[in-house]
Design an enzyme around this catalytic site. Structure first.
Site, mmCIF file in Angstrom:
data_model
loop_
_atom_site.group_PDB
_atom_site.id
_atom_site.type_symbol
_atom_site.label_atom_id
_atom_site.label_comp_id
_atom_site.label_asym_id
_atom_site.label_seq_id
_atom_site.Cartn_x
_atom_site.Cartn_y
_atom_site.Cartn_z
ATOM 1 N N ASN A 111 3.701 -3.781 13.624
ATOM 2 C CA ASN A 111 4.096 -2.461 12.486
ATOM 3 C C ASN A 111 5.705 -2.149 12.309
ATOM 4 O OD1 ASN A 111 1.683 -2.673 11.361
ATOM 5 N ND2 ASN A 111 0.905 -0.719 12.107
ATOM 6 N N TYR A 112 6.271 -2.459 13.477
ATOM 7 C CA TYR A 112 7.870 -2.104 13.369
ATOM 8 C C TYR A 112 8.421 -3.570 13.220
ATOM 9 C CZ TYR A 112 6.808 2.322 15.464
ATOM 10 O OH TYR A 112 6.295 3.663 15.822
ATOM 11 N N ILE A 162 -6.986 -6.600 1.197
ATOM 12 C CA ILE A 162 -7.926 -5.824 2.023
ATOM 13 C C ILE A 162 -7.962 -4.351 1.124
ATOM 14 C CG2 ILE A 162 -8.819 -4.494 4.272
ATOM 15 C CD1 ILE A 162 -7.057 -6.580 5.690
ATOM 16 N N SER A 186 0.763 -1.251 0.221
ATOM 17 C CA SER A 186 -0.042 -0.117 -0.062
ATOM 18 C C SER A 186 0.940 1.216 0.062
ATOM 19 C CB SER A 186 -0.898 -0.044 1.260
ATOM 20 O OG SER A 186 -0.318 -0.307 2.269
ATOM 21 N N GLY A 187 1.719 1.416 1.118
ATOM 22 C CA GLY A 187 2.602 2.705 1.049
ATOM 23 C C GLY A 187 4.119 2.270 1.103
ATOM 24 N N GLY A 188 4.307 0.956 1.153
ATOM 25 C CA GLY A 188 5.914 0.669 1.166
ATOM 26 C C GLY A 188 6.611 0.701 2.297
ATOM 27 N N ASP A 232 6.801 -0.948 5.118
ATOM 28 C CA ASP A 232 6.996 -2.328 5.718
ATOM 29 C C ASP A 232 8.727 -2.219 6.114
ATOM 30 O OD1 ASP A 232 8.191 -5.136 6.250
ATOM 31 O OD2 ASP A 232 6.006 -5.381 5.849
#
Length: 532
Positions: free
Chosen positions: A470-471, A237, A107-109, A111
């Site tokens: 998320n980290y 999603i 989605s935004g890269g 990761d």
């Protein structure tokens, strides 16, 4: 007679051409499959990029946020698809299964380990950059936001419609909402309104069978899992329905620098006792890093205190003088503004329109890790921590601490997969950034952050030593390229999800039993190897 070494050379060359030919055949067959299963083959051909396409490289790199995964050595996808229609994604899911390809969803890269666009097996990338519509309903205080939209775009759209509505997502504007909501998502409004994932009330997902489902269609177990359990383990999603939150017309922001010479060690220690106990309208975090002292030019540690307070500056100063007088807060270190202006303030933007800029210019590589702290770290341990920041590998290193408490103490650990609630004083993000290239440079900085992480072990959560999904951090454990048992995956899974990991695995087994949607830290199926 051919010399033995020459014979091996010929064999190797033949194998290389054979593998390349096989890859080309796979690409061709996969693309042909996409056209077959799409409602409109001409429309899908416009959003498919193979390595022979002149735009392939630019499409791949447009959302790479960490130069560590932009080198020639980094594995590349066989095909990138930037879908514009639901049936484009459905075709990718069907054809990837048919041709034995993994799917990575971007989605935004952002990761941290690049798993949304990097794999060590043959794979394709679904880049949701075209799924970025946002619909705001001010009357009901809700919004539908597609997964390819960024947090910045969401904030901008909210501010267009209302001056008294906001959303408790992260501070960095180019993060895609798909990844952030899927793993939790927090920012300065955390202590008042919880995580972004806590405020999701519906979603649209395409499952392993290619079905488009909403909350009712997917069922409550899957809806529970995708809000903090990592949506990419369960499907693609497409969109999230979120509950917007009230914010006052005026909020107060704080930015106050204190160095070691200004008693930073004692202030950080005291903050540990205060930050999670402040009024829930206050989010007061600290950014710790090495700077050169303005007095003598020698290196020192700066503790940069940053806060958003949902109210006026006078009330905020009174609160701080009562609860944290040691900080010696000055009025000129605070400013009153609207909520959207506070978002701009912390990222250094002068104009609201900059929130719409998706193409962040990447300037460095980085490695990050995380921890949760449940008891205050002693002053002597903080002093030892500062010494690590003076090492050569710590150039470009930061440590961000953000308090919990507030509403987080009142939400059950099992409400959604994110379990890190009551009892945590604060969350820690460690990161180290570098500009130079070369394996030695990379290893120097990564070795440093691993030493830092090791040093912190006695002072952070344990059994398990918790981490924030998320980290993402592959150091804490990874899945196999092939089958990974549930027991093996618990090595990293319990650190992210604690006891919720077992329920996540049960959901995975129900909705994706063959483990099609997988990566190095995806939720495993409970079924044995070879089950179809």
């Amino acid at each position: 007679m051919m010399h033995l070494s020459s014979f091996f050379t010929v064999v190797v060359i033949a194998l290389v051409f054979s593998f390349k030919s096989a890859a080309v055949d796979t690409n061709l067959s996969f693309v042909q499959c996409l056209c077959t299963y799409s409602h409109n083959s001409s429309s899908i051909s416009k959003v498919v990029y193979t390595k022979t396409n002149s735009s392939y490289s630019s499409i791949l790199h447009i959302s790479i946020q960490n130069l560590r995964f932009a080198s020639n050595k980094t594995p590349k996808p066989l095909v990138i698809i930037t879908p514009q229609e639901v049936f484009h994604i459905q075709a990718v899911i069907i054809c990837s299964q048919r041709h034995g390809l993994q799917v990575r969803i971007r989605s935004g890269g952002h990761d941290f380990e690049g798993l949304s666009y990097v794999a060590k097996v043959p794979y394709v990338v679904i880049d949701l950059i075209n799924f970025r519509e946002i619909e705001i309903n001010v009357k009901n205080s809700t919004a539908w936001v597609q997964s390819g939209a960024t947090v910045g775009e969401l904030y901008y759209k909210i501010s267009e419609k209302s001056k008294t509505l906001g959303f408790p997502a992260g501070a960095f504007p180019t993060v895609g909402v798909g990844g952030q909501f899927g793993g939790g998502g927090y920012g300065f409004l955390l202590r008042k309104y919880g995580l972004a994932a806590d405020n999701v009330i519906d979603a649209h997902i395409i499952d392993v069978e290619g079905r488009l489902l909403d909350r009712e269609g997917m069922g409550e177990d899957l809806f529970w899992a995708i809000r903090g359990g990592g949506g990419a383990s369960f499907g693609v999603i497409l969109a999230w329905k979120i509950k917007l939150v009230p914010v006052p017309p005026t909020v107060t922001v704080l930015r106050a620098s204190r160095t070691l010479e200004q008693n930073a060690t004692k202030l950080v220690h005291r903050w540990q006792l205060v930050g999670s106990k402040l009024d829930e309208d206050t989010g007061l975090g600290i950014l710790l890093h090495r700077i050169n002292s303005s007095n003598n030019g020698e290196p020192t540690i700066e503790a940069l205190f940053q806060a958003t307070y949902l109210g006026g500056v006078d009330q905020f100063i009174d609160l701080m003088q009562e609860k944290f007088p040691e900080l010696g807060l000055k009025r000129e270190e605070c400013a009153e503004m609207s909520w959207i202006e506070s978002v701009l303030f912390f990222v250094g933007f002068q104009r609201r329109e900059l929130l719409l800029n998706r193409s962040q210019t990447i300037t460095d590589s980085f490695k990050a890790k995380s921890d949760f702290v449940r008891t205050p770290i002693p002053e002597v341990a903080l002093e030892g921590l500062w010494q690590l920041f003076y090492e050569d590998g710590a150039q470009g290193a930061t440590m961000i601490v953000f308090p919990f408490g507030g509403i987080m103490d009142n939400i059950s650990e099992s409400e959604i997969p994110f379990p890190h609630r009551s009892g945590n004083l604060y969350l820690v993000q460690y990161s180290v950034h570098w500009l130079e290239e070369g394996d030695e440079v990379v290893q120097k900085h990564i070795s440093w952050i691993r030493r830092l992480y090791s040093y912190m072990e006695p002072f952070v959560s344990n059994s398990p030593r918790a981490a924030y999904a998320n980290y993402r951090d592959l150091d804490i454990g990874v899945n196999n390229k092939g089958f990974t048992s549930y027991n093996q995956a618990t090595v990293w899974g319990f650190k992210y999800f604690k006891n919720n990991f077992k329920r996540l695995a049960h959901v995975k087994t129900k909705v994706d039993p063959s483990n099609f949607f997988r990566n190095e830290q995806s939720i495993p199926s409970l079924l044995p190897q070879g089950h179809k």
